[in-house]
Enzyme design. Structure first.
Site, PDB file in Angstrom:
ATOM      1  N   GLU A 134      10.392  -8.923  -6.285  1.00  0.00           N
ATOM      2  CA  GLU A 134      11.608  -8.734  -7.078  1.00  0.00           C
ATOM      3  C   GLU A 134      11.527  -9.505  -8.394  1.00  0.00           C
ATOM      4  OE1 GLU A 134      12.866  -6.153  -5.961  1.00  0.00           O
ATOM      5  OE2 GLU A 134      14.799  -6.674  -5.056  1.00  0.00           O
ATOM      6  N   THR A 187      16.842  -2.774 -13.765  1.00  0.00           N
ATOM      7  CA  THR A 187      17.556  -3.980 -13.357  1.00  0.00           C
ATOM      8  C   THR A 187      17.530  -5.032 -14.456  1.00  0.00           C
ATOM      9  OG1 THR A 187      16.957  -3.550 -11.058  1.00  0.00           O
ATOM     10  CG2 THR A 187      17.703  -5.770 -11.587  1.00  0.00           C
TER      11      THR A 187
END
Length: 312
Positions: A134, A187
């Site tokens: 991530e 994101t």
């Protein structure tokens, strides 16, 4: 080190909904479908090698791929320099969809590899490794997608330093409907537009909603869950990136949804419902709203997966 019993394993790694309304960066849930499929093998060549990726154009170089980075962090801690792992990935979750595409790859990789290592690592350690994926994807090692993907159900990230993951109760009759407009919201870009300071009155309201949502899950109080699905901090800013967002929220609740919000950083929007019938009525309403817009989309109706990544 003990000799590995398995030489290869196939896993299904589910999509996830993170930032569950009021739970920005701390609450997430796992879906039964869709999900990525991955195969991992023990290799005689040290290190991590990604042999194939189907369904998306993503880097094969391990250091540039979220699954590769997560596995590299895992192998470094495992401490056996001669060990190698090969992985092939079938991407069924589109990157940039807002339903945990990068998390599915990272989570599936470390859970599958852990099976090859005789479950050497704890689930919390696996979350920590997957967070490195991530970090590569978004610049921030958040856990609210990888935690439910690995642990299953609803999860709460109580703390990042030190990492402390709490698995929450999942009511049996709680369903999720997700619409994924076929546009990409990265994101990293969605984080850049967020405010860095929050008014105290908004923070207090958000804290109350988070506490009430957790209570509603444990009490299986669907009315309380519904009242708690409110985000006064992030959603007002990010919702401008999603076509017909406010219409979706209003009309889906009229169709039977308890409430919902932006899934991850968007563009997907999720709605929670009591029972499959309501969840499918919500899907029909999403169809009615999006069909005239000229935007391609996919709709998923799913139970909440209490198992997370699973061997197939």
């Amino acid at each position: 080190m003990n000799k590995q019993n398995l030489q290869s394993v196939k896993v299904f790694s589910p999509a996830t909904v993170a930032n569950v309304a009021c739970g920005f960066d701390v609450i997430g849930l796992a879906l039964d479908a869709p999900g990525d499929e991955m195969e991992l093998r023990i290799s005689h060549t040290p290190g991590v090698k990604i042999t194939a990726i189907e369904g998306a154009k993503l880097p094969l170089e391990a250091a540039q791929n979220v699954a590769g980075v997560a596995l590299m962090a895992m192998l470094q801690e495992y401490g056996q320099p001669d060990l190698g792992i090969e992985v092939s990935i079938k991407k069924n979750i589109q990157p940039g969809s807002g339903i945990g595409s990068s998390a599915a790859s990272a989570a599936g990789a470390v859970v599958g590899a852990n099976k090859l290592l005789n479950d050497h690592f704890s689930p919390e350690a696996l979350v920590r490794f997957a967070m490195e994926g991530e970090r590569l994807a978004s610049g921030t090692p958040h856990a609210d997608n990888v935690a439910p993907a690995i642990i299953g159900g609803f999860t709460l990230v109580r703390s990042y330093q030190p990492l402390d993951i709490v698995r929450l109760h999942t009511p049996d009759d709680l369903w999720v409907t997700v619409i994924h407009p076929q546009i990409e919201v990265k994101t990293s870009d969605a984080r850049e537009i967020l405010k860095q300071k929050v008014l105290l009155k908004d923070a207090i309201r958000q804290w109350g909603n988070v506490g009430a949502l957790v209570a509603g899950l444990y009490q299986e109080d669907y009315n309380l869950i519904s009242r708690s699905l409110e985000d006064v901090i992030v959603e007002p800013i990010r919702s401008i990136l999603i076509p017909a967002f406010h219409d979706l929220k209003i009309r889906c609740k009229e169709a039977g949804a308890l409430g919902g919000g932006i899934s991850g950083s968007g563009p997907s929007v999720f709605m929670l419902s009591k029972g499959e019938s309501n969840a499918r009525s919500v899907a029909d309403m999403m169809e009615k709203i999006y069909a005239p817009l000229g935007v391609d989309y996919k709709i998923y109706v799913s139970r909440i997966s209490t198992s997370g990544v699973r061997v197939i």
